[in-house]
Write a protein that holds these residues in place. Structure first.
Motif, PDB file in Angstrom:
ATOM      1  N   LEU A  82       0.839  -1.202   0.000  1.00 57.00           N
ATOM      2  CA  LEU A  82       0.000   0.000   0.000  1.00 57.00           C
ATOM      3  C   LEU A  82       0.874   1.252   0.000  1.00 57.00           C
ATOM      4  O   LEU A  82       0.600   2.224  -0.710  1.00 57.00           O
ATOM      5  N   ALA A  83       1.931   1.218   0.819  1.00 54.72           N
ATOM      6  CA  ALA A  83       2.844   2.369   0.864  1.00 54.72           C
ATOM      7  C   ALA A  83       3.538   2.558  -0.478  1.00 54.72           C
ATOM      8  O   ALA A  83       3.743   3.696  -0.927  1.00 54.72           O
ATOM      9  N   GLU A  84       3.901   1.463  -1.143  1.00 59.14           N
ATOM     10  CA  GLU A  84       4.558   1.566  -2.449  1.00 59.14           C
ATOM     11  C   GLU A  84       3.639   2.201  -3.491  1.00 59.14           C
ATOM     12  O   GLU A  84       4.084   2.965  -4.349  1.00 59.14           O
ATOM     13  N   ILE A  85       2.340   1.886  -3.415  1.00 59.11           N
ATOM     14  CA  ILE A  85       1.375   2.500  -4.327  1.00 59.11           C
ATOM     15  C   ILE A  85       1.356   4.010  -4.126  1.00 59.11           C
ATOM     16  O   ILE A  85       1.375   4.799  -5.086  1.00 59.11           O
ATOM     17  N   ALA A  86       1.338   4.435  -2.850  1.00 56.37           N
ATOM     18  CA  ALA A  86       1.309   5.860  -2.535  1.00 56.37           C
ATOM     19  C   ALA A  86       2.589   6.554  -2.997  1.00 56.37           C
ATOM     20  O   ALA A  86       2.551   7.649  -3.560  1.00 56.37           O
ATOM     21  N   VAL A  87       3.725   5.917  -2.770  1.00 52.32           N
ATOM     22  CA  VAL A  87       5.006   6.499  -3.174  1.00 52.32           C
ATOM     23  C   VAL A  87       5.053   6.667  -4.685  1.00 52.32           C
ATOM     24  O   VAL A  87       5.454   7.725  -5.212  1.00 52.32           O
ATOM     25  N   ALA A  88       4.642   5.616  -5.413  1.00 51.73           N
ATOM     26  CA  ALA A  88       4.676   5.679  -6.874  1.00 51.73           C
ATOM     27  C   ALA A  88       3.789   6.804  -7.401  1.00 51.73           C
ATOM     28  O   ALA A  88       4.140   7.501  -8.362  1.00 51.73           O
TER      29      ALA A  88
END
Length: 396
Positions: free
Chosen positions: A144-150
């Motif tokens: 989920l955090a990776e989605i936000a970062v991207a």
């Protein structure tokens, strides 16, 4: 202590005991050397946990953390803890079992202490299973955090990217506020809602560990059960093999208690922040210091209801809430100063994701190693007990 030095010390210690046990001498003649080995085992446990305590940094996000140590309850710190446990366990078997007449572990008080230790070992296997599942839930938070970062790394940043980031971050923060028993399931469900598979193909290697826990299983109750009858030997027993039995039980309980405190596990309510450790014993002092530090973190976080004290999760939660506030007030174009602050937070969140990507899988592998080491050691002790029983059974 550098890993190479520690491994050399352990190898020297194990080799020394092996040589002594291969020598033919009576128990009376080897008493002084037995006491020396027990004292050295105590010293090694004290030294290992002293190193864990002294090299623990307060905040892994600080610039000095790389030189001062790993943040308490971070992935890297937990991996060091498990390494130390495996070293302690190997030395314990050398002291108590290696080259020893099996009948010695059937005599009082070991005839009661050893079954208690083996029972704690069985209970620890369930804890390993639960923590492994909890780390799968942490992987879902990472995604989920990776989605936000991207989304937030896009330039120029528009409404669509901000909405996507907010959706992922809101799911992340909400999952961390859920009770422990639902954390894994809800984290998986939310990850799938973003079109990503919750499972990782690499997790198939853990089929030797259970994929689910019984609905009424409680991590807190399991730890409390492991603490039962955990009493330091007194009098003459404190200078014999009862002492390393107690020490190994204590190390096992401490490690499992720490894992449950750090990683979201099923039903942690009532885990508590302490279990009794005798302050008069030198080897226990650093463990008490670590316990007190973890208890402080527990008290800070329990009012918020967060699942797990894993340091990366705590930082992820803080950054997630900050970025949600930004998303709520987002307007294009955004002030340069505000965007610089957001960029810094996004980079930090990306760094956490990278640490999780690099560390979670090896951490699960270590837990798997602990699982199988406990199983193997239990088997070795049961075989020794069986040999002792056969040697005392009169021939027909």
């Amino acid at each position: 202590m550098p890993a190479t030095t520690e491994n050399n010390n352990q190898g020297s210690f194990l080799g020394r005991i092996s040589i002594r046990r291969n020598q033919v001498m009576s128990m009376d003649g080897s008493h002084d050397q037995e006491m020396e080995d027990l004292e050295l085992f105590q010293k090694h446990i004290g030294d290992r946990f002293s190193e864990l305590l002294s090299s623990t940094s307060e905040d892994s996000s600080s610039s000095s953390s790389s030189s001062s140590g790993d943040a308490l309850l971070s992935i890297a710190w937990l991996r060091r803890l498990l390494d130390e446990f495996l070293c302690c366990e190997a030395e314990f078997k050398a002291v108590v079992l290696m080259g020893r007449d099996p009948s010695q572990i059937t005599k009082p008080p070991l005839d009661k202490l050893l079954p208690d230790l083996l029972d704690r070992g069985v209970k620890s296997l369930d804890v390993c299973n639960a923590v492994t599942l909890g780390l799968d839930a942490v992987k879902n938070l990472q995604r989920l955090a990776e989605i936000a970062v991207a989304a937030l790394e896009q330039t120029p940043l528009g409404d669509g990217q901000v909405r996507r980031a907010k959706k992922a971050l809101s799911a992340l923060v909400a999952a961390m506020l859920n009770d422990d028993s639902n954390a894994a399931a809800k984290g998986t469900e939310r990850t799938r809602s973003f079109g990503r598979r919750a499972g990782n193909t690499n997790t198939t290697k853990y089929k030797s560990l259970s994929w689910s826990m019984a609905k009424n299983w409680s991590a807190a109750k399991q730890i409390h059960a492991m603490m039962s009858n955990l009493t330091a030997p007194r009098g003459a027993e404190s200078s014999g093999l009862a002492q390393p039995m107690y020490m190994m039980s204590t190390v096992l309980v401490f490690v499992m208690w720490t894992l449950v405190a750090a990683v979201p596990c099923q039903e942690r309510n009532g885990l508590g922040t302490h279990f009794p450790l005798p302050r008069q014993l030198g080897w226990a002092q650093p463990m008490i210091g670590l316990q007190e530090k973890i208890a402080e973190e527990w008290k800070k976080k329990e009012k918020k209801g967060n699942v797990g004290l894993l340091e990366e999760m705590q930082r992820m939660d803080k950054l997630g809430q900050s970025l949600i506030e930004f998303a709520d007030s987002f307007q294009f174009p955004t002030e340069t100063e505000r965007m610089d602050e957001v960029k810094k937070h996004v980079e930090e969140l990306g760094d956490i994701c990278k640490k999780m990507e690099e560390g979670l899988e090896p951490l699960q592998q270590q837990i798997r190693e602990v699982f199988h080491r406990v199983v193997r050691s239990r088997t070795e002790f049961l075989l020794a007990l069986d040999q002792a029983a056969k040697s005392t059974t009169p021939a027909l």
